[in-house]
Structure formats: C-alpha cells, structure tokens
Motif scaffolding. Sequence first.
Motif, PDB file in Angstrom:
ATOM      1  N   TYR A 299       0.842  -1.206   0.000  1.00  0.00           N
ATOM      2  CA  TYR A 299       0.000   0.000   0.000  1.00  0.00           C
ATOM      3  C   TYR A 299       0.871   1.247   0.000  1.00  0.00           C
ATOM      4  N   THR A 300       0.551   2.189  -0.841  1.00  0.00           N
ATOM      5  CA  THR A 300       1.255   3.475  -0.813  1.00  0.00           C
ATOM      6  C   THR A 300       0.252   4.614  -0.937  1.00  0.00           C
ATOM      7  N   SER A 301       0.626   5.739  -0.351  1.00  0.00           N
ATOM      8  CA  SER A 301      -0.233   6.918  -0.425  1.00  0.00           C
ATOM      9  C   SER A 301       0.621   8.162  -0.353  1.00  0.00           C
ATOM     10  N   SER A 302       0.176   9.214  -1.007  1.00  0.00           N
ATOM     11  CA  SER A 302       0.884  10.490  -0.920  1.00  0.00           C
ATOM     12  C   SER A 302       0.610  11.159   0.423  1.00  0.00           C
ATOM     13  N   ILE A 303      -0.386  10.672   1.126  1.00  0.00           N
ATOM     14  CA  ILE A 303      -0.722  11.249   2.442  1.00  0.00           C
ATOM     15  C   ILE A 303      -0.518  10.172   3.497  1.00  0.00           C
ATOM     16  N   GLU A 304       0.503  10.410   4.306  1.00  0.00           N
ATOM     17  CA  GLU A 304       0.915   9.389   5.263  1.00  0.00           C
ATOM     18  C   GLU A 304      -0.184   9.093   6.287  1.00  0.00           C
ATOM     19  N   ASN A 305      -0.667  10.155   6.935  1.00  0.00           N
ATOM     20  CA  ASN A 305      -1.603   9.995   8.045  1.00  0.00           C
ATOM     21  C   ASN A 305      -2.979   9.540   7.545  1.00  0.00           C
ATOM     22  N   GLU A 306      -3.471   8.457   8.120  1.00  0.00           N
ATOM     23  CA  GLU A 306      -4.706   7.845   7.613  1.00  0.00           C
ATOM     24  C   GLU A 306      -5.904   8.776   7.744  1.00  0.00           C
ATOM     25  N   THR A 307      -6.009   9.442   8.908  1.00  0.00           N
ATOM     26  CA  THR A 307      -7.142  10.336   9.115  1.00  0.00           C
ATOM     27  C   THR A 307      -7.076  11.522   8.171  1.00  0.00           C
ATOM     28  N   ARG A 308      -5.876  12.050   8.014  1.00  0.00           N
ATOM     29  CA  ARG A 308      -5.721  13.175   7.125  1.00  0.00           C
ATOM     30  C   ARG A 308      -6.054  12.776   5.692  1.00  0.00           C
ATOM     31  N   ARG A 309      -5.675  11.582   5.318  1.00  0.00           N
ATOM     32  CA  ARG A 309      -5.977  11.080   3.982  1.00  0.00           C
ATOM     33  C   ARG A 309      -7.498  10.979   3.800  1.00  0.00           C
ATOM     34  N   PHE A 310      -8.140  10.439   4.831  1.00  0.00           N
ATOM     35  CA  PHE A 310      -9.592  10.278   4.783  1.00  0.00           C
ATOM     36  C   PHE A 310     -10.280  11.628   4.582  1.00  0.00           C
ATOM     37  N   PHE A 311      -9.837  12.604   5.356  1.00  0.00           N
ATOM     38  CA  PHE A 311     -10.509  13.902   5.246  1.00  0.00           C
ATOM     39  C   PHE A 311     -10.166  14.613   3.939  1.00  0.00           C
ATOM     40  N   THR A 312      -8.997  14.356   3.414  1.00  0.00           N
ATOM     41  CA  THR A 312      -8.663  14.926   2.108  1.00  0.00           C
ATOM     42  C   THR A 312      -9.576  14.328   1.036  1.00  0.00           C
ATOM     43  N   MET A 313      -9.776  13.017   1.116  1.00  0.00           N
ATOM     44  CA  MET A 313     -10.658  12.365   0.149  1.00  0.00           C
ATOM     45  C   MET A 313     -12.078  12.932   0.251  1.00  0.00           C
ATOM     46  N   LEU A 314     -12.587  13.031   1.486  1.00  0.00           N
ATOM     47  CA  LEU A 314     -13.941  13.558   1.656  1.00  0.00           C
ATOM     48  C   LEU A 314     -14.028  15.009   1.217  1.00  0.00           C
ATOM     49  N   GLY A 315     -12.954  15.735   1.471  1.00  0.00           N
ATOM     50  CA  GLY A 315     -12.959  17.168   1.190  1.00  0.00           C
ATOM     51  C   GLY A 315     -13.187  17.484  -0.279  1.00  0.00           C
ATOM     52  N   THR A 316     -12.729  16.569  -1.131  1.00  0.00           N
ATOM     53  CA  THR A 316     -12.914  16.811  -2.558  1.00  0.00           C
ATOM     54  C   THR A 316     -14.389  16.765  -2.935  1.00  0.00           C
ATOM     55  N   LEU A 317     -15.194  16.246  -2.038  1.00  0.00           N
ATOM     56  CA  LEU A 317     -16.602  16.024  -2.363  1.00  0.00           C
ATOM     57  C   LEU A 317     -17.526  17.075  -1.762  1.00  0.00           C
ATOM     58  N   VAL A 318     -16.963  18.193  -1.377  1.00  0.00           N
ATOM     59  CA  VAL A 318     -17.732  19.251  -0.714  1.00  0.00           C
ATOM     60  C   VAL A 318     -18.858  19.792  -1.609  1.00  0.00           C
ATOM     61  N   ARG A 319     -18.696  19.609  -2.893  1.00  0.00           N
ATOM     62  CA  ARG A 319     -19.643  20.160  -3.855  1.00  0.00           C
ATOM     63  C   ARG A 319     -21.093  19.708  -3.601  1.00  0.00           C
ATOM     64  N   GLY A 320     -21.241  18.474  -3.201  1.00  0.00           N
ATOM     65  CA  GLY A 320     -22.593  17.950  -2.945  1.00  0.00           C
ATOM     66  C   GLY A 320     -23.280  18.722  -1.833  1.00  0.00           C
ATOM     67  N   ARG A 321     -22.514  19.000  -0.791  1.00  0.00           N
ATOM     68  CA  ARG A 321     -23.084  19.717   0.348  1.00  0.00           C
ATOM     69  C   ARG A 321     -23.472  21.139  -0.043  1.00  0.00           C
ATOM     70  N   VAL A 322     -22.646  21.741  -0.887  1.00  0.00           N
ATOM     71  CA  VAL A 322     -22.963  23.088  -1.366  1.00  0.00           C
ATOM     72  C   VAL A 322     -24.254  23.057  -2.196  1.00  0.00           C
ATOM     73  N   SER A 323     -24.391  22.025  -3.009  1.00  0.00           N
ATOM     74  CA  SER A 323     -25.587  21.890  -3.850  1.00  0.00           C
ATOM     75  C   SER A 323     -26.852  21.747  -3.024  1.00  0.00           C
ATOM     76  N   VAL A 324     -26.776  20.982  -1.963  1.00  0.00           N
ATOM     77  CA  VAL A 324     -27.972  20.750  -1.138  1.00  0.00           C
ATOM     78  C   VAL A 324     -28.411  22.052  -0.480  1.00  0.00           C
ATOM     79  N   GLY A 325     -27.462  22.821   0.019  1.00  0.00           N
ATOM     80  CA  GLY A 325     -27.815  24.117   0.606  1.00  0.00           C
ATOM     81  C   GLY A 325     -28.500  25.017  -0.415  1.00  0.00           C
ATOM     82  N   GLY A 326     -27.936  25.073  -1.616  1.00  0.00           N
ATOM     83  CA  GLY A 326     -28.500  25.916  -2.660  1.00  0.00           C
ATOM     84  C   GLY A 326     -29.871  25.432  -3.104  1.00  0.00           C
TER      85      GLY A 326
END
Lengths: 675, 675
Positions: free
Chosen positions: A265-292
């Motif tokens: 296994y390899t990742s550009s983001i060492e820390n697992e939690t940080r990696r998880f939140f980076t992955m989720l962060g890319t998906l912020v668009r959905g939340r913005v859409s729901v508010g709108g």
Amino acid sequence: MTTSLPHAVDPRALTEVLDGRWGHVRRVARADLHDPDLLPAYGESVQEARERVTRMARKIAESGRVVLGFPKEYGGEGDAGGSVTAIEMLAFTDLSLMVKAGVQWGLFGGAVQALGTERHHDAYLRDIMSFDLPGCFAMTETGHGSDVQQLRTTCTYDPETQTFDLHTPHEAARKDYIGNAAQDGRMAVVFAQLVTQGRRHGVHAWLVPIRDEQGDPMPGVTIGDDGPKAGLLGVDNGRLTFDHVTVPRDMLLDRYGSVAPDGTYTSSIENETRRFFTMLGTLVRGRVSVGGSAAAATKLSLDIAVRYGETRRQFSAPGADREVLLNDYLVHQRKLLPALAATYAYSFAQEELVGTMHDVQGAEDLDEGAQRELESRAAGLKAAQTWHATRTIQMAREACGGAGYLQENRLPHLKADTDVFTTFEGDNTVLLQLVAKGLLTGYRDAFGSLDGWGKVGFIADMVRETVLERTAARGLIARLVDAVPGRDDEVPLLDRGWQLKMLEDREKHVLEGAIRRLRRGAETPGVQPFDVFNDVQDHVLRTAQTHVDRIVLEAFVAGIERTTDAGARALLERVCDLYALTTIEADRAWFLEHGRLTATRSKALTATVNVLLKDLRPHLVTLVDAFAIPEDWKGAAILREEAGRQEAMYTDDMATHDTGLRRGTATSLEVPPGQ
Amino acid sequence: MTTSLPHAVDPRALTEVLDGRWGHVRRVARADLHDPDLLPAYGESVQEARERVTRMARKIAESGRVVLGFPKEYGGEGDAGGSVTAIEMLAFTDLSLMVKAGVQWGLFGGAVQALGTERHHDAYLRDIMSFDLPGCFAMTETGHGSDVQQLRTTCTYDPETQTFDLHTPHEAARKDYIGNAAQDGRMAVVFAQLVTQGRRHGVHAWLVPIRDEQGDPMPGVTIGDDGPKAGLLGVDNGRLTFDHVTVPRDMLLDRYGSVAPDGTYTSSIENETRRFFTMLGTLVRGRVSVGGSAAAATKLSLDIAVRYGETRRQFSAPGADREVLLNDYLVHQRKLLPALAATYAYSFAQEELVGTMHDVQGAEDLDEGAQRELESRAAGLKAAQTWHATRTIQMAREACGGAGYLQENRLPHLKADTDVFTTFEGDNTVLLQLVAKGLLTGYRDAFGSLDGWGKVGFIADMVRETVLERTAARGLIARLVDAVPGRDDEVPLLDRGWQLKMLEDREKHVLEGAIRRLRRGAETPGVQPFDVFNDVQDHVLRTAQTHVDRIVLEAFVAGIERTTDAGARALLERVCDLYALTTIEADRAWFLEHGRLTATRSKALTATVNVLLKDLRPHLVTLVDAFAIPEDWKGAAILREEAGRQEAMYTDDMATHDTGLRRGTATSLEVPPGQ
C-alpha cells in the motif's frame, strides 16, 4: 424611525444582485427549462415518477447543462461554480431530478473525477456525463451514516489473484439510501475499509459494476429497494449488499492511495485520518448543492405564500367593502417577512460560498487552510439553509391554509421532498458540531487535532485566538464595527455596525465560554473524556450557530455593497435590517443575560421589527418577484385561480348588496369546525 | 440540585394516570384494534387507501365503538367523553381512519344530532351510526374557511313550493375540502345563508342528498375531487357545487331556527350572531378530537424516536468498546425530553378538557359561561397540541436520520397526515385569536360583544378583571402560589409554586398590556379601527399563548395530585419540572425584560434544565412505555430490526478485533456526503 423607501423598486435590479457571479447559468436555465417532463406533476405513482425523472435525467444530460463541472478534455468546462448553480436551478423545477442529477454528476461522477486517476477518467467520465453509465455513490451504510470512518464494508486485496474481495459482513454494513441503486445504476463507487497484507488502511473507494447490460444484479450483488419514502418519489434509493464480490485491482480509485500488484500500500498522504478527510474534502460540492437547492425550494414556497396572501382575503375591516388581504395582517407579515429576509441573507452567503468553492478547487495548489474553511462554511450553510427550508416551507403551507395541503398547490411536494435535506449530505446536528470543532481548534491545526479532539490533554492545552476571521467585505465591515461608540445602548438599532458587532461579540463570547468550560471539565479529576465533551455539547453547537449567523450577515452586507441600483440598494438595506434584528430578537435572552441589551432596548427591538414590517409590506411582492421564478415552474393552482374567485365574489357581493348581506369584521373572529 | 428519583418506575402506574377517566375506552381499544386493515400500510395508492379506510369505517361501525356519543334511544350511550376518546384511539392506528370517523360520526352525525330535531334523528341517526348513510359536513367554502359567518352559499325559501333553493353563486362559494364527498358521501349537512321573505337570517344547515343509490350525483349537484394531498390518502376530500338544488322544507336542521310553511322565520335565539355561535358551539367535539388525535400521533413519534435512540449507536467514546447510544448525547436528550415533557403536560390538559366537555354537554341546562370557556379551552389546546405535533414529529423524523424518511418507519405518515391538523377545525392562528378575544372581553359578556369587538368605542370602555380563573386543582395551586415568598429570585427553580406564579404573572401582565395598548390605540384620534387591532395583533396572540401555557401547567399539577403510586408521582414531578422550566426558558427573554428573572437566574435556569435531562435520562424508555402503545400499531421497521443489527455488528467487531480495526471517537465527528 426609519428613512423612507422608494415607492417602487425594480425587481430586475434585485434579481441581478441575487443572481450573482453565475447569473448567466441561471438565466439560461430560466429560458430553457420548460420541458413538460420537468414541470411539477401531482399524484404520480412511485414508478411513474421514477420513469419520468430518469427520462428527464437523460434529456438534461443531452443539454450539457449538468456537466459544466467536468474537465474540458472530456467535454466539460471545468466550471465548478457553474455546475453547482445548474443543479440548484433544477431544484426549482423538480427536486427529485435535482437529487438524481446530484447523485449522477455530483457524487458518482464527482467521486470518479476527484478520487480516480486518468485511466478511470478515460474509461468512464464521458459515459457518466451522458448518463449512458448511471451510477451510485455507495458510502452510507445502514449502521453508519454520520461516522463514515467506521464503515464496516471491507475490501481485501489478494495478491494471488490481484483482485479485491468486496464484502458486506452483516446487515449493518449494507449500503443504504443509495440513489440510483434501486432501478438505474449500472456501477457504483463503493466505499469500504481497504485491507492488504493483513493491515487496514482506512476507507477507500472502488468502482464496482452492480448491474449487467440486461439490468440484472451482478453475481454476488444483492440490490434492495428502500421502498416508499416521505418524498422524492422520482429517486430510486436502494440498498446494496456484496457477498465476496471480486473487484479488479485497477478499479480502486487510487488518487490518494494505491495497492501494488504484490499488495503493498502506498499513499501520498501518510496519516490515515488526514488522507480520509482529504478524500472527503474533494466532495464538498454535494453539500454546497444541497444548501443551494434547499434555498430554491424555500424561495418557491415564499413566492406561492406571498402571492396567495396578496390575493386571498378573509374577515372584513369595519367600514371597508372588501375583506382584508392576508398580507395586511401584522401576524401574517410576522410570518412571511422575517423568513423572506433570512432567505435573502442566505442567498448572499450561498453565492459567496459557491464562489469560494470555485476558486479554492480551481487553484493550482491546494490551500489546506482554505479547503478546511470552505468545508466548514459549506457544512454550516448546508445546516442553516436546510433547517430554514424545513421551517419556512412549513410556515408557507400553513399560511395557505387548506389549499396548502393540496398537491395542486405545490407546497406538499416542496415540504416532503426537502425534508431529508436536513439529514443527507450530513446530519445537520453533526455538521454543526463539525463547524464548532473548526472554531474551537482553529483551522490551522485541524488536521493534527481532528483525531484527538476528545482527549482530555488536548482540550486542556487548546489555545485558540478568538479573533474572528471576517469573511467578506472585510474592510467595510471593520469600518462599520469600529465606528460603533463604546456605549452600545445609545446606538440606533438600525446602525449596521452595531448589528454586526452584536453578532460578532456573541460569537466570540460563546466560543470563549465553550473553551473555558471544556478546559475546566478536562481538568476536573475523574471525569470521563466523553462526559467532558457531552456536558457542554449544547454550548458547543451554539458556537457554530452564532458563527453561521455572523457570516451570513456579513455576506448580506457585502452583497448590498455590490448593489449599484439605488432603489434596490435601499430596499436591501431594509431587508438586511430585518434579518439582523430578527436574528438578534430571536436570541435576545442571551443578549440580555450577557449585558448586551437592556430590558428597555430589548423591548424597543421588537417594536422596531414591527416598524420594519410596515415599511416592507408594500414591497412584499417585489421581494418575491426578484426571485424571477418562471410561471410554469410554480405549478400552484391557487396562483392561477384565487384572483378570479375573489373578483367573482366581489362582483356578486356588489350585485346582491341590496339584499342586506352583512359582513363580520376582521376583529370578530370565529372559525368553523369541519374538514 | 434535585432529589433522587427511584431507580425504576413501573410504567403501568404512569399509564393509569395518563389514561384517566376514559381509561376503560382506551384499554378496550388496545385490546381490540388489531384488524390488519387498521395497521399501518405503506406505498398505497390513493384508491387503495380510500378503499381500505372505507372498509375499515364499516367494520368500526359494526364494533359500536364510535357511536358512544349518540343518544341511548338510538343505540348509543350518550357518552360524549367516551366518543372523543374512542376517536383519539383510532388515531394511533390510522390517521385517515380517525379523520373519516371524525367526519362521519363527529361532524356529520354530530350536526344532525345537535342541530336537527326528532324527525331528523328518527329518520337518519341509526343509518349514520351504522355507516349505511355516509355523509359530509359541508361547511367550508373555497373562499371562506375561517370566517364562516361569511359563507356565500344561499338557501332561499319559496312558500309557493314550500321548498328551499340551495345555490352556489360562484366558485368561491363552492364547498371545499369536504371529507366523504369525493367518494362515499350520500348526504351532506350543508351550511348556507338562509333567506326567506326577502330577508337573510344568517348561516343555517340543511340535510341534502348528494348521491343517489347508484352513487351518481343528484340533479344539480356537482362533485369534484380535491385530488392528491400531502397526506390522509384514505380520506376522500371533495368539492360540492349546487346549481339551484331543491331542498324540502323539513330538511332544514331546525333546532335553533325554523321556517313556517308561509316563510315566517322563528328562532329561540333572537340575536343572529348569538344564534350562530350557539349552533357552532354544539360542534366543539370535533376540535377536541383533533387535539387528542394530534397528541396520539405525537406519542407514536416519540415512542419510535426514543426506542431507536436507545438502540442506535454512532461515534465511539474514548476507551469504550461500543459506540455511544444516541440517547446518551446531551443534544439528543435536549430534543427528546422537553418534547416528551410537553406531551405529558398536554395529555393532562386534554384529559381535563374531555371531562369538562362531557360534563358541560351532559348538563341538564346549558351553562353559557361554561360552554364559552369550554370552546376557548378547546380552541387553545387544539392549536397548542397540533403545533406541538408538527414540531415534535419533525424532530422525531430528524432524530431517526435517513431511516426517519422511509415510510417503513412510520414517521413520514405521521408527519404528512397530521400536517393539516394545524389548519382544519380552525386555523391555529385564528383559534388563538378566538382565545385571546375571550380573555380580553371576559366570558360573561362574550355574546354581547363578539360582534362589536372591532369597534373603537367598545375597546375604550372595556373592563376586564385580570384575576385569572384557575382551572384545575384550584385549592392546591392557590396554596402553592401563595407560599412563594416575595423575593422571587431566592426561591428554588424547582419550587412548583414559583413556576406556577411565573406563568400566572406573565399571563396577567401580557393581558393587561394588550388591553392598555388597545385602549390607547382606540383613543388616538384618526386611527382606523382595523389598525388599532392590527398594530397589536402579535401582542393579542401572545395573551392566548401565555394563557394556554398556564392552564396546561395547572392541569399537569392536578394530574400529579391524582397520582397515588409513589414512584410514578416522583417521576411525574420531575417531568413537570422539565415542562415548566423549558416553557419558562423558551420565553426567558420576556421574563428578563420584565424583571421576573435576573440574568444570573436565567442562566441558572438553563443549567437546571440540563440537570433535569440527566435525571430523566434513565427513565426515557419508561416514559414512552407509559403510552402503552401496542407493538403492531407502531409499524416501524427500525424498531424490529436495529437491535439485531447492532448485535451482529458488535459480535463481528469483537471477532475481528485482532485485525486492528480502530474506531474514531464521539468527539471526532465527520460526516459523509451522499444520498
């Protein structure tokens, strides 16, 4: 008490300000979206609604309007703000279609784009954009919605076969509420715990076929239907269970983590939690859409209730020959106008959010601080706008009486369809907690601390500068606030600087208080870490609410600053006063408790709100005209019929006047039993 | 801060108190109502729902349980309280059936009974009771719901033919939202303006056939369908239009007004307005039923949310091997427990109301004062309970997350079906105004003044003793209040007398303020009477709200006084504290503004509420157990399934513990996008 408003304000000047940076996307939508399949349909069965919405999703795909956010090299325009705006415009026509589009192009397509790499893009993006490949975003499980890190589905790599084994160990791990699953989806982005070489590496996503060309479930995949829901009949939400389904190695969406053929296994983001939140962060668009989209439904409901109240009469005033318009009653104004003012305020905040999202996501390099702040802002505004939608649509329904309960008047659909918005894309209470956490720890060290925020030692050490970061129109707001003299209680209630200062002071005070209480709890011997947190949970959530109130008011002020038309500007200033003062009024107990308002001034606040209602009454219809909602999008029979009925009744009354018909008065109220 | 509660309280002891005077009717319903047609059905089409509910209405008629309120000589039991209780129990099973029953036996049958005379009773009551004659209560028109005195349908007597001519002059006069009209109704009680000898005599009611034996509309009658609604799919609401329909003279329901063959009008009540209100007053039962049925739906929603929260876990606490139960979060308790406390409070108030109604209506002679007070109480509690239902069911839906949005978990039906309760049987805002009017003018002169309340002179002269009439347990409450020492702010917040005094003081002060403002407005030269009223409309409605809060707390105190079981009593005392303090807390701005609370004490109030939540947390499930709702009435899949899922997950987690699965903590919250 207030300066006089212009006699009439051109709603088009207001529309221009509200439309904002992606006004061109809105205008095109208003001009083009008039397909009969798009317009409100009542009394459909679930199957009819699903078929219509699927049909419409295909047509929308052909129009190209929902793929603005995809990369240019695949036929999109790389326009993140435009894509969110386009989805929001669909919400005006049909909320099921908006959700279906959000699932297909926002979540499913967005995940392939953001979490996948070039081979996934080349293989799938075009078919996703054209809806030839309908897909699902299979994250939530029956047992875990809010705590995604704890998903129980596993995906285990076997170097011998160079494949993953995707498995649902028990019913709590079943994917649930998944849009596009029950009927249309052919593939799904499935989130699961990645296991390789006997180690877990946290949640990752795979592209998994769930149906074959004939529409039958793939081997090992069981597809269930979530069955009838409160609303959103046109969305085929379903359940997915995987019984040791084999997934090829290259179907892992491997932008942030990959598995070599031998299982390394390899990742550009060492820390697992940080990696998880980076992955989720890319998906912020959905939340913005729901508010709108929640805001779009709110505007529709207000448009219907305001226009009905401008036509509908009930009870006579002494000496008048017609009954009183609903909109002329103070209590009706007390319902409609503050909701309308808040809707304007959120519009400006949402517009700013979409712009920030577009800029942050479009930047060359990822600015982690900006990304965190964007996520917090998206979470807070999603919660605020969806709760505002639930409350306002309910109020609008009641304001239309029995007519509001009939589907032919649209409000039942708006209510039922948006109801789940407070839950999906993040439960609102949990989202506010996320916002609060950001405030408590500061953005800069968020990555390091997200994981350990519950630990006592951390709280005790926590230092946060409670100098609030201003969001928009920084210079202007600073000037307004700084101009407020020391003795607050002599400043006019309509002083914008004072209003801003009140919300700013409150946020700071609540935040400092929460930090103090957490620290005190953490330092008390023998108290469990969970109890330290739980004992102040209500206070912690308050920090988020006060924060959102402030940034929304600041966005409103910034929006007015951009307004060039003098009449529109004057009207917006008054609407902003109403938003600010009703926000302070709603929480005036806090301001009284903390010496920010005297009793006398608190009572004056309520009186001033009533004066503002009188000022704004003549502009009620202008304020909904400004939403520029095309007639055929509204689909409310009362808007077509009530005026004619009132005219017929008036004509008949005048004709039969001699027969001695007498009327009651607006103050002699009695009401019927009867349903 | 509080005395300790018993470790466990027997919910049956609570049930007995809650069940009250008509406990036998409740127990029979719990034992008997288990027909599969009664139990929650999901995903029905409108036609399926209507057929099932009609079928069920027939079965219910056979059981005799819904005709308790009819006179003994026709096979009923003359038990008004029992009839309302029986309808409320139906609300637990199916709200469409409850409404259908309310229309048939409460409104239609009730109108024939109360407004008709012996010949109508002899001819129709038995068939109405058996559902062989399904009927409608055709009062509301498209143009007039709240202002019934202004109905536009006319019924004109012709002495030549000795018949009436019933006519709908225009669409605004069309009868609308009429239950039983679209499908089942064969006759209707139609309300219209009585005209004879060229004079109008106000609104009266006629029994009019609307369908023939084949189910076709009668000549001149046009029947429309209100079409799909937000909920209540099983109720066939429709529209009735009359084109010069001939109605025989003896079909006038002539208890309060009759027309001789030659057209001479006579009535035992001279004053037209007084006659009108006397006629309406006999129909108070419907409003009482709606309040009780809203409470039933509220209890169901709380039962589901509390039990789910007791099973469902999300996010882990540091060091714990299972995730945290939703019910252990402070913010979840803050949602569930105050709603539960208010539900208890309203239960006691409703029980008292039903008893009063039974006694007033069963008395030998009509006590006009008592009847007026009953109507006011019914109006206020209907408004309070239906708004509480709307809020609480919404909260319960959100507390169950995505699961709450699926019909299989019942909450969507509870929400959609009860939504119109805030409108029908009287729009809540208008009802509160009715309550306020009673308070402002006093009951004793209500008849004389109802008509002229809008007139300036009257308001200026108005004198009302603002000595509040206590409702229940008068002696006890007087003792408790009198025992509160002068310096309020040294009294413990849990002192019942202090709590009562706070709500009593507030009501009195708000009422006096409203009177003062009305008088001042009336004395201002040049102000229009409508504006005098409208400028203080919000204040006027506040008087009603504060009044309802007080009588509800008094009813709670009286209910505790009747409780003999020590454990139940101790628990109820604590629940009552929570109701009282959250009621005061919600309006603490007012108490601060008016010097009834210091800032310090106001903050202590919030802290005390949180302590009460901790105290009551262990009893959460007991408090819903006490509702004694049979399992099969609930129809919520999550109550059957979630516990098993949690067990399976826990077992699996323990088994795979070695693989290094790690959990987040309850304080490290993140939430997923995804729908």
